[in-house]
Design an enzyme around this catalytic site. Structure first.
Site, PDB file in Angstrom:
ATOM      1  N   ARG A 104      32.109  62.412 -16.495  1.00 34.67           N
ATOM      2  CA  ARG A 104      32.579  61.835 -14.365  1.00 34.67           C
ATOM      3  C   ARG A 104      31.442  62.026 -14.777  1.00 34.67           C
ATOM      4  NH1 ARG A 104      34.497  65.100 -11.266  1.00 34.67           N
ATOM      5  NH2 ARG A 104      35.706  66.592 -12.436  1.00 34.67           N
ATOM      6  N   TYR A 106      36.013  39.564   2.313  1.00 31.89           N
ATOM      7  CA  TYR A 106      37.331  39.887   1.899  1.00 31.89           C
ATOM      8  C   TYR A 106      38.651  41.124   1.933  1.00 31.89           C
ATOM      9  CZ  TYR A 106      39.275  41.578  -2.621  1.00 31.89           C
ATOM     10  OH  TYR A 106      39.859  42.172  -3.793  1.00 31.89           O
ATOM     11  N   ASP A 111      27.996  43.108   1.265  1.00 29.38           N
ATOM     12  CA  ASP A 111      28.774  42.630   0.262  1.00 29.38           C
ATOM     13  C   ASP A 111      28.424  41.367  -0.577  1.00 29.38           C
ATOM     14  OD1 ASP A 111      30.914  41.432  -1.961  1.00 29.38           O
ATOM     15  OD2 ASP A 111      32.113  42.591  -1.059  1.00 29.38           O
ATOM     16  N   LYS A 135      34.037  40.060 -10.703  1.00 28.43           N
ATOM     17  CA  LYS A 135      33.906  38.843 -10.790  1.00 28.43           C
ATOM     18  C   LYS A 135      32.453  38.754 -11.570  1.00 28.43           C
ATOM     19  CE  LYS A 135      36.947  39.517  -7.860  1.00 28.43           C
ATOM     20  NZ  LYS A 135      36.729  39.827  -6.821  1.00 28.43           N
TER      21      LYS A 135
HETATM   22  C1  PLP Z   1      37.256  40.860  -5.318  1.00 26.02           C
HETATM   23  C2  PLP Z   1      36.821  41.289  -4.693  1.00 26.02           C
HETATM   24  C3  PLP Z   1      36.423  42.353  -4.115  1.00 26.02           C
HETATM   25  C4  PLP Z   1      37.141  43.158  -4.611  1.00 26.02           C
HETATM   26  O1  PLP Z   1      36.612  44.066  -5.780  1.00 26.02           O
HETATM   27  P1  PLP Z   1      37.586  44.556  -7.672  1.00 26.02           P
HETATM   28  O2  PLP Z   1      36.158  44.613  -7.751  1.00 26.02           O
HETATM   29  O3  PLP Z   1      38.961  43.127  -7.312  1.00 26.02           O
HETATM   30  O4  PLP Z   1      38.132  46.128  -6.487  1.00 26.02           O
HETATM   31  C5  PLP Z   1      35.403  43.142  -3.134  1.00 26.02           C
HETATM   32  N1  PLP Z   1      34.725  41.380  -1.967  1.00 26.02           N
HETATM   33  C6  PLP Z   1      35.034  41.075  -2.593  1.00 26.02           C
HETATM   34  C7  PLP Z   1      34.075  39.477  -1.877  1.00 26.02           C
HETATM   35  C8  PLP Z   1      35.545  40.715  -3.378  1.00 26.02           C
HETATM   36  O5  PLP Z   1      35.610  39.670  -4.044  1.00 26.02           O
END
Ligand code: PLP
Length: 352
Positions: free
Chosen positions: A41, A96, A167, A192
């Protein structure tokens, strides 16, 4: 070396005889005592290779450090854990969904306070920072495709003593490096663009602050929101082609945005001028639903950043704010041939 070269080469074993070219998948719940890893971990060499590569792309010449997580939202949650009881988080009114829901949940339980702002209004955002502990930014923002002045807002937030988090999932480090613009932390849904093939859930945090790194590393150790080893390996494999994929997706998105602007059924095209994400506004929810259900190539799905083009009408989600138009469709443009993408879109848009 330049980013496209570094994306391919960072985080590999040394060029010695019999070394594999790629870091192996190390399946280990524990390690022989006496070293620095100790337990599964706390550390894993496959995570480390991924973290070095992403830290390199976000940090550039000045460097940075990265922590990988089980998902983007796990990374978001660990960052929000930095905020003390009753402290203020400034965040975008359009962001998001998972982040917005997480902020609302923490606020409803009395853990934090939030101020939601229009991030395109720099003066209003700066004014909101005054009392903040953390400023959360997303630029371009989901799904409104709004842009924030990251440098100006970061400077103001720092003056107020707040941390700045960006982000960077939509832009990727190929197109935007928020640490260079003043952010303390960059968060990614590596699900993504970074992994890029819609087959992995993973997240990451990148920072240049050793102090923040240590605090966040300890939070990850204690919360256990760690990535799977195979996921880290797949995400690193995806990251090797990130600059190539982003370049192609951006070229396709630029061309589609241009053509869509001229299409009579499209009321509005929101394309910030870079990246592979765009949004279009159609007359109403029905027209938008007919588009997302009427194509054969474009996939109706809620994710983004994969090699395959996908789209969805955002207001089909109950949590999407009412300030997002009913007929807004978010498009994640893939790396297919742009004429095939266009033909498929046009076949499902109303002809007039
Ligand atoms: C998808 C997404 C998240 C969350 O990510 P996960 O991998 O689905 O938990 C956070 N910020 C943005 C801009 C996203 O597109």
């Amino acid at each position: 070396m330049r980013p496209a070269t570094r994306a391919v080469h960072v985080g590999r074993p040394p060029h010695d005889s019999d070394e594999p070219l790629n870091v192996p998948i190390t399946m280990a719940a524990t390690y022989v005592a006496g070293g620095s890893r100790e337990y599964g971990r706390y550390a894993n060499p496959t995570w480390t290779a991924f973290e070095e590569a992403l830290a390199d792309l976000e940090g550039g010449e000045q460097g940075a450090r990265c922590l990988s997580f089980a998902s983007g939202l796990a990374a978001v949650s660990v960052v929000l854990d930095l905020v003390g009881t009753d402290q203020l988080v400034v965040a975008p009114r359009h962001a998001y969904n998972g982040t917005s829901m997480q902020l609302a949940d923490l606020e409803s339980r009395g853990r934090i306070r939030t101020a939601l702002v229009d991030i395109t209004d720099t003066a209003a955002t700066v004014a909101a920072c005054e009392d903040a502990a953390l400023v959360w930014l997303e630029s371009p923002s989901n799904p409104a495709m709004e842009l924030a002045d990251l440098a100006a807002i970061s400077a103001a937030a720092h003056e107020a003593g707040a941390y700045v988090v960006v982000d960077n999932t939509f832009a990727t480090p190929v197109l935007q490096q928020p640490l260079d613009l003043g952010a303390d932390l960059v968060v990614h849904s590596a699900t993504k663009y970074i992994s890029g093939h819609s087959d992995v859930l993973m997240g990451a945090i990148v920072t240049r602050s050793d102090e923040l790194y240590d605090v966040l590393k300890r939070r990850r150790d204690l919360l256990g929101a760690i990535p799977g080893t195979f996921e880290a390996w797949l995400a690193l494999r995806g990251l090797r082609t990130l600059p190539l994929r982003v370049e192609r997706a951006q070229a396709n998105a630029t061309e589609l945005a241009r053509r869509l602007t001229e299409h009579p059924a499209v009321t509005e095209v929101r394309y910030p001028g870079f990246g592979g994400m765009l949004a279009i506004v159609l007359a109403d929810a029905d027209t938008a639903d007919r588009l997302t259900h009427g194509t054969s190539l474009w996939v109706h799905a809620t994710s983004l950043g994969g090699v395959e083009s996908m789209f969805e009408r955002r207001r089909r989600w109950a949590a999407e704010p009412a300030t997002i138009p009913e007929g807004l469709v978010r498009l994640s443009v893939g790396i297919e041939d742009v004429d095939d993408l266009w033909d498929d879109l046009v076949s499902a848009l109303p002809h007039r």
